[in-house]
Each structure stands twice: as C-alpha cells, then as structure tokens.
Design an enzyme around this catalytic site. Structure first.
Site, PDB file in Angstrom:
ATOM      1  N   GLU A  37       0.844  -1.203   0.000  1.00 41.54           N
ATOM      2  CA  GLU A  37       0.000   0.000   0.000  1.00 41.54           C
ATOM      3  C   GLU A  37       0.876   1.248   0.000  1.00 41.54           C
ATOM      4  O   GLU A  37       1.855   1.323   0.745  1.00 41.54           O
ATOM      5  CB  GLU A  37      -0.879  -0.022   1.253  1.00 41.54           C
ATOM      6  CG  GLU A  37      -2.214   0.637   1.063  1.00 41.54           C
ATOM      7  CD  GLU A  37      -3.130  -0.146   0.133  1.00 41.54           C
ATOM      8  OE1 GLU A  37      -3.275   0.291  -1.036  1.00 41.54           O
ATOM      9  OE2 GLU A  37      -3.690  -1.162   0.552  1.00 41.54           O
ATOM     10  N   HIS A  38       0.511   2.195  -0.848  1.00 43.03           N
ATOM     11  CA  HIS A  38       1.278   3.438  -0.999  1.00 43.03           C
ATOM     12  C   HIS A  38       2.701   3.150  -1.472  1.00 43.03           C
ATOM     13  O   HIS A  38       3.626   3.894  -1.162  1.00 43.03           O
ATOM     14  CB  HIS A  38       1.281   4.244   0.311  1.00 43.03           C
ATOM     15  CG  HIS A  38      -0.059   4.832   0.623  1.00 43.03           C
ATOM     16  ND1 HIS A  38      -0.497   6.023   0.096  1.00 43.03           N
ATOM     17  CD2 HIS A  38      -1.077   4.364   1.383  1.00 43.03           C
ATOM     18  CE1 HIS A  38      -1.718   6.282   0.538  1.00 43.03           C
ATOM     19  NE2 HIS A  38      -2.095   5.292   1.319  1.00 43.03           N
ATOM     20  N   ASP A  40       2.980   2.237  -4.833  1.00 45.28           N
ATOM     21  CA  ASP A  40       2.918   2.318  -6.301  1.00 45.28           C
ATOM     22  C   ASP A  40       3.468   3.632  -6.846  1.00 45.28           C
ATOM     23  O   ASP A  40       3.931   3.681  -7.971  1.00 45.28           O
ATOM     24  CB  ASP A  40       1.524   2.000  -6.865  1.00 45.28           C
ATOM     25  CG  ASP A  40       0.455   3.011  -6.516  1.00 45.28           C
ATOM     26  OD1 ASP A  40       0.620   3.745  -5.513  1.00 45.28           O
ATOM     27  OD2 ASP A  40      -0.555   3.063  -7.229  1.00 45.28           O
ATOM     28  N   GLY A 138     -17.572   5.498  -2.017  1.00 42.50           N
ATOM     29  CA  GLY A 138     -16.769   5.836  -0.845  1.00 42.50           C
ATOM     30  C   GLY A 138     -16.077   4.660  -0.195  1.00 42.50           C
ATOM     31  O   GLY A 138     -15.496   4.787   0.879  1.00 42.50           O
ATOM     32  N   GLY A 140     -13.518   2.984  -1.406  1.00 45.41           N
ATOM     33  CA  GLY A 140     -12.085   2.920  -1.707  1.00 45.41           C
ATOM     34  C   GLY A 140     -11.719   1.700  -2.528  1.00 45.41           C
ATOM     35  O   GLY A 140     -10.577   1.258  -2.522  1.00 45.41           O
ATOM     36  N   SER A 143     -13.611   2.880  -7.776  1.00 45.19           N
ATOM     37  CA  SER A 143     -14.606   3.094  -8.818  1.00 45.19           C
ATOM     38  C   SER A 143     -14.060   4.064  -9.865  1.00 45.19           C
ATOM     39  O   SER A 143     -14.371   3.937 -11.054  1.00 45.19           O
ATOM     40  CB  SER A 143     -15.903   3.617  -8.216  1.00 45.19           C
ATOM     41  OG  SER A 143     -15.717   4.873  -7.613  1.00 45.19           O
ATOM     42  N   GLU A 177      -6.515  10.781 -14.625  1.00 47.02           N
ATOM     43  CA  GLU A 177      -6.767  11.129 -13.223  1.00 47.02           C
ATOM     44  C   GLU A 177      -5.703  12.093 -12.689  1.00 47.02           C
ATOM     45  O   GLU A 177      -6.011  13.034 -11.970  1.00 47.02           O
ATOM     46  CB  GLU A 177      -6.841   9.858 -12.354  1.00 47.02           C
ATOM     47  CG  GLU A 177      -7.286  10.158 -10.935  1.00 47.02           C
ATOM     48  CD  GLU A 177      -8.096   9.058 -10.264  1.00 47.02           C
ATOM     49  OE1 GLU A 177      -8.579   8.133 -10.954  1.00 47.02           O
ATOM     50  OE2 GLU A 177      -8.258   9.130  -9.037  1.00 47.02           O
ATOM     51  N   ASP A 189      -4.333   1.049  -9.338  1.00 46.54           N
ATOM     52  CA  ASP A 189      -5.775   0.847  -9.482  1.00 46.54           C
ATOM     53  C   ASP A 189      -6.160   0.586 -10.935  1.00 46.54           C
ATOM     54  O   ASP A 189      -6.904  -0.343 -11.248  1.00 46.54           O
ATOM     55  CB  ASP A 189      -6.543   2.081  -8.978  1.00 46.54           C
ATOM     56  CG  ASP A 189      -6.233   2.399  -7.531  1.00 46.54           C
ATOM     57  OD1 ASP A 189      -5.531   1.597  -6.883  1.00 46.54           O
ATOM     58  OD2 ASP A 189      -6.682   3.457  -7.054  1.00 46.54           O
TER      59      ASP A 189
HETATM   60  P1  ADP Z   1     -12.797   5.348  -5.443  1.00 51.06           P
HETATM   61  O1  ADP Z   1     -11.939   4.869  -4.331  1.00 51.06           O
HETATM   62  O2  ADP Z   1     -14.073   4.580  -5.528  1.00 51.06           O
HETATM   63  O3  ADP Z   1     -12.056   5.397  -6.729  1.00 51.06           O
HETATM   64  P2  ADP Z   1     -12.793   8.166  -5.843  1.00 51.06           P
HETATM   65  O4  ADP Z   1     -13.161   9.303  -4.960  1.00 51.06           O
HETATM   66  O5  ADP Z   1     -11.420   8.089  -6.350  1.00 51.06           O
HETATM   67  O6  ADP Z   1     -13.208   6.832  -5.062  1.00 51.06           O
HETATM   68  O7  ADP Z   1     -13.752   8.167  -7.113  1.00 51.06           O
HETATM   69  C1  ADP Z   1     -15.139   8.244  -6.949  1.00 51.06           C
HETATM   70  C2  ADP Z   1     -15.708   9.202  -7.990  1.00 51.06           C
HETATM   71  O8  ADP Z   1     -15.654   8.580  -9.283  1.00 51.06           O
HETATM   72  C3  ADP Z   1     -17.167   9.521  -7.775  1.00 51.06           C
HETATM   73  O9  ADP Z   1     -17.324  10.601  -6.895  1.00 51.06           O
HETATM   74  C4  ADP Z   1     -17.613   9.875  -9.184  1.00 51.06           C
HETATM   75  O10 ADP Z   1     -17.233  11.195  -9.512  1.00 51.06           O
HETATM   76  C5  ADP Z   1     -16.791   8.946 -10.041  1.00 51.06           C
HETATM   77  N1  ADP Z   1     -17.540   7.708 -10.328  1.00 51.06           N
HETATM   78  C6  ADP Z   1     -17.223   6.457  -9.960  1.00 51.06           C
HETATM   79  N2  ADP Z   1     -18.139   5.562 -10.417  1.00 51.06           N
HETATM   80  C7  ADP Z   1     -19.053   6.276 -11.109  1.00 51.06           C
HETATM   81  C8  ADP Z   1     -20.243   5.930 -11.827  1.00 51.06           C
HETATM   82  N3  ADP Z   1     -20.698   4.671 -11.918  1.00 51.06           N
HETATM   83  N4  ADP Z   1     -20.918   6.943 -12.409  1.00 51.06           N
HETATM   84  C9  ADP Z   1     -20.491   8.216 -12.320  1.00 51.06           C
HETATM   85  N5  ADP Z   1     -19.382   8.587 -11.662  1.00 51.06           N
HETATM   86  C10 ADP Z   1     -18.666   7.642 -11.051  1.00 51.06           C
HETATM   87 MG    MG Z   2     -10.257   6.499  -6.995  1.00 51.67          MG
END
Ligand code: ADP
Ligand code: MG
Length: 403
Positions: A37-38, A40, A138, A140, A143, A177, A189
């Site tokens: 972790e951390h 990468d 949220g 982690g 997504s 990103e 990721d």
């Molecule tokens: P994670 O750890 O899940 O990556 P992040 O804060 O890095 O958390 O990313 C989450 C953000 O990604 C959400 O706030 C949104 O802006 C975007 N996101 C993720 N999945 C979707 C989705 N299915 N539809 C729209 N936006 C999404």
């Molecule tokens: Mg993220």
C-alpha cells in the site's frame, strides 16, 4: 444483481435516455489490494486483484461531434453534453491546464478522451455513453479507476483504435486522473482494473510495469472486505501530502545514494543505514514505503509456498506500518482491524486503499466467516453507531467487452 440483469437494465435505460439502441456493453472491475500500500508511486511492488464488481457501460457512436454522458448512479441518468471541439477537452493537443477536479464526475471520462488524443489516437466522431457502477460509493475499491479504464476500452472498441493494448487502458486512465482530474494517484488501481485475471492476484513492479499473475487458491479460506462506511475529508489531500513527503524523502536520499531512482530500490537494511539524514516525519513515511515493498515481495513468495499464515502476518505488519508510520488510517478502521486480529480463524487483516476510511481486507477461514461478521458488526455498532458491510470476494477478470 446478476450480470445478465444489469446488462438488460443498462441497455433498456440507454434506449430510454438516448432514444437509440446501444451498440455494445462493456465492463471494468474495481480492485482490492492485498498488500503493497502506498508503494505504487514509490517505484515499489503492489499485489492487488481485480474484483467482480465494477463499472458497466453501454455506448453508441454518433454521426456528429457531440458526446453525451450519463450515469445511472448520478442524478437518475441526467445527460451531460460536450462537443469534441470544446476547448476544455483540449483535443487539439494544447495543455488542458490544472486539474478540473473530481466534483464533476464527467471529468474522469473527459480526461480519458483527452489522454487518448494526447497519445495520438483520433476520436473521429461523438458518442452516447451510459454508465452503471456496482462498487459501493466511498468504499475505496477504486470506482474511479474502473470508470477510466472502462472509458478507454469503450473508445478502443467503438473506434477500432489499433495498437491500444490492455495496459494502455491503465496508463491513459492514470494520466487522465493525474493531469485532467488532478488526483496524483499511482498506476495500481488502473492496472488491476485493466489487467486483472480471474482467480489470480497481480504482483506488479510499478517501476517497470513488469507483472506476474499469482494463483489465489486459498484452500478453506476467503478474502473478506469490510467496508467501514466512513470516508474522511483527508482522502484526497492526505494522499497528495503523503506523495509529496515521499518525494521529499527521495530527494534527500539521492544526496546520499547516487543514482537513486525511487524509494522502491532500497532494501530495509540499506534504508536503515541512511535514514538519519531525514527529518522524523519524512523518515517514517519513507520507512513505510521501503519496508512495505519488502513485505510485498515476501508476500508473493509466501503465497507461492502456500504459507498463508505468513502472508497474513505480513498483512498485519502492513497495517501497523500504515497506522503508525504512514499515518493514513483512522479510528474506525483501526478498531475493525484490532477486532479482526482477535478472532480465531483470521489469518491477517489490514486497511486497504488510499486510507482515511474505506475498507479493510482480511483473510478468514471459511468456518470463521460467520463469527467474523457477527463480532465486527456488533462491536462496531456499539462503538461508532455504524453498520459495516462485508463482501466475500472472488478475484475477477480485467476490463472486457460483454456484448
Ligand atoms: P474510489 O476509491 O471509488 O475510486 P474516488 O473518490 O477516487 O473513489 O472516485 C469516486 C468518484 O468517481 C465519484 O465521486 C464519481 O465522480 C466517479 N464515479 C465512480 N463511479 C461512477 C459511476 N458509476 N458513475 C459516475 N461517476 C462515477
Ligand atoms: Mg479512486
């Protein structure tokens, strides 16, 4: 929801929202990191696996230069529209300027379109795209990376972009990103989301992008993710600060070790011999990066020898280091990990992901899973008035076309 049901719903909603039929449906998974972790962004090793939850998209090319984005997870699928010629997309090769931020979700896919253009891929016309994600918000579990990798996959498939390898989906996703959104994440990721293999974890050298698939057949055990259901404000700022602290450490250590390229090149022994040139806080951050990398290399060996107990101990050490030296944990997560450590049949448990909330990952014997869930739920509820969520996971396949 089963995949078949999701695909049916997504294609039906695509028609309802855009008034036309989708030409394909695609998927990119989220990820969980077992250890490393951390590391990468420090040129070290990571050991994630792709999940079977992630983000789906239905898409179709258009004949004009308009892109229409919608997500079933955001405002009931409300459309956001942009022209390929919009200067904020910067597809003419100009600098997109400072990050546009994560507050507008369309910056993730827009960033990917920008990254593809930047690496020389022509997007000839617009398209309609509808997303649907199954990763709890949220948590982690990345997504955002799945959204980026998925968007890259859709571009490659819709426009037959030759020469875009699977790993390029990860590289362009990270670039989107980092530069377009302005979140300075490492490659893990996106790499896990693009390159995942069912039943396997990925041992990745983030310095060279060399990787190895390690079979994850934990006999009589499961990987259990526990979602603390908290996300602290520090997630993004704390992450970027840790990154800067690691860079400071590297800059200082370069003065001692000529030609040092990254913290990941140092062994713990070598680091201990030179750490006194660093200030206290910076030394703690760098120590985590160096020792965590060594633990991750050790973890690959342990898994190969079926030494899951040792693997679990390494996970526990990883947590202690993230809690005390890297300082990216939080009381809720520490509590869940402490509780897990006390339960017979738990081989290892640690915080996973960027930190400051999110999830823990644990290896739990089959017969202990029910007790694990009950004990944690009860104790966590009493202490924090929160109900944790559990996902017993399988390692899934990387980004792919479904139909
Ligand atoms: P994670 O750890 O899940 O990556 P992040 O804060 O890095 O958390 O990313 C989450 C953000 O990604 C959400 O706030 C949104 O802006 C975007 N996101 C993720 N999945 C979707 C989705 N299915 N539809 C729209 N936006 C999404
Ligand atoms: Mg993220």
């Amino acid at each position: 929801m089963e995949e078949k049901t999701i695909v049916e719903k997504l294609t039906a909603d695509f028609e309802r929202i855009f008034g036309t039929e989708a030409e394909g449906v695609f998927f990119a998974p989220g990820r969980v990191n077992l250890i490393g972790e951390h590391t990468d962004y420090n040129g070290g090793h990571v050991f994630p696996c792709a999940l079977t939850i992630g983000t789906y998209a239905a898409a179709k090319k258009r004949s004009d230069r308009i892109i229409r984005f919608a997500s079933l997870n955001i405002r009931g699928g409300q459309i956001t529209e942009i022209s390929l010629d919009d200067p904020t997309l910067a597809l003419d090769g100009s600098d997109p300027g400072p990050g546009r931020g994560a507050d507008d979700w369309t910056n993730y896919p827009k960033g990917v379109i920008w990254a593809f253009a930047k690496s020389g891929h022509k997007i000839p016309c617009g398209f309609d795209i509808l997303y649907y994600g199954t990763i709890p918000a949220g948590s982690g579990l990345s997504s955002s990376a799945s959204l980026e990798v998925l968007t890259g996959l859709v571009l490659r498939e819709l426009f037959n972009l030759d020469g875009v390898r699977q790993v390029d989906l990860a590289i362009n996703g990270q670039k989107a990103e980092n530069v377009y959104v302005g979140m300075n994440c490492g490659i893990m990721d996106q790499f896990a989301s693009a390159m995942g293999k069912a039943g396997h974890a990925i041992f990745l050298d983030t310095n060279t992008l060399e990787y190895k698939y390690a079979p994850l057949d934990l006999k009589g055990m499961k990987i259990v993710i526990t979602n603390s259901c908290v996300k602290h404000k520090l997630v993004d700022s704390g992450y970027n600060t840790r990154r800067e602290e690691c860079e400071t450490a590297l800059d200082t250590l370069k003065g001692v070790v000529g030609g040092l390229g990254s913290l990941g090149e140092l062994t713990p022994e070598k680091f201990d011999g030179i750490a006194d040139v660093l200030s206290e806080t910076i030394a703690k951050r760098a120590k985590h990066a160096v020792y965590e990398n060594a633990r991750t290399i050790d973890a690959l060996k342990a898994l190969g020898q079926d030494a899951v107990e040792h693997f679990g101990n390494l996970m526990n050490e990883s947590h202690t280091s993230l809690r005390d030296d890297f300082e990216v944990s939080c009381p809720e997560i520490d509590f869940l990990v402490d509780m897990a450590w006390k339960i017979p049949g738990v081989l290892g448990s640690r915080i996973t992901g960027g930190g400051f909330g999110g999830c823990t990952v644990s290896i739990v014997k089959d017969e202990a899973i029910a007790t694990f869930k009950e004990t944690l739920t009860k104790a966590y509820k009493e202490k924090f008035s929160l109900t944790p969520e559990f996902y017993v996971i399988d390692a899934g396949e990387g980004a792919h076309r479904i139909c």
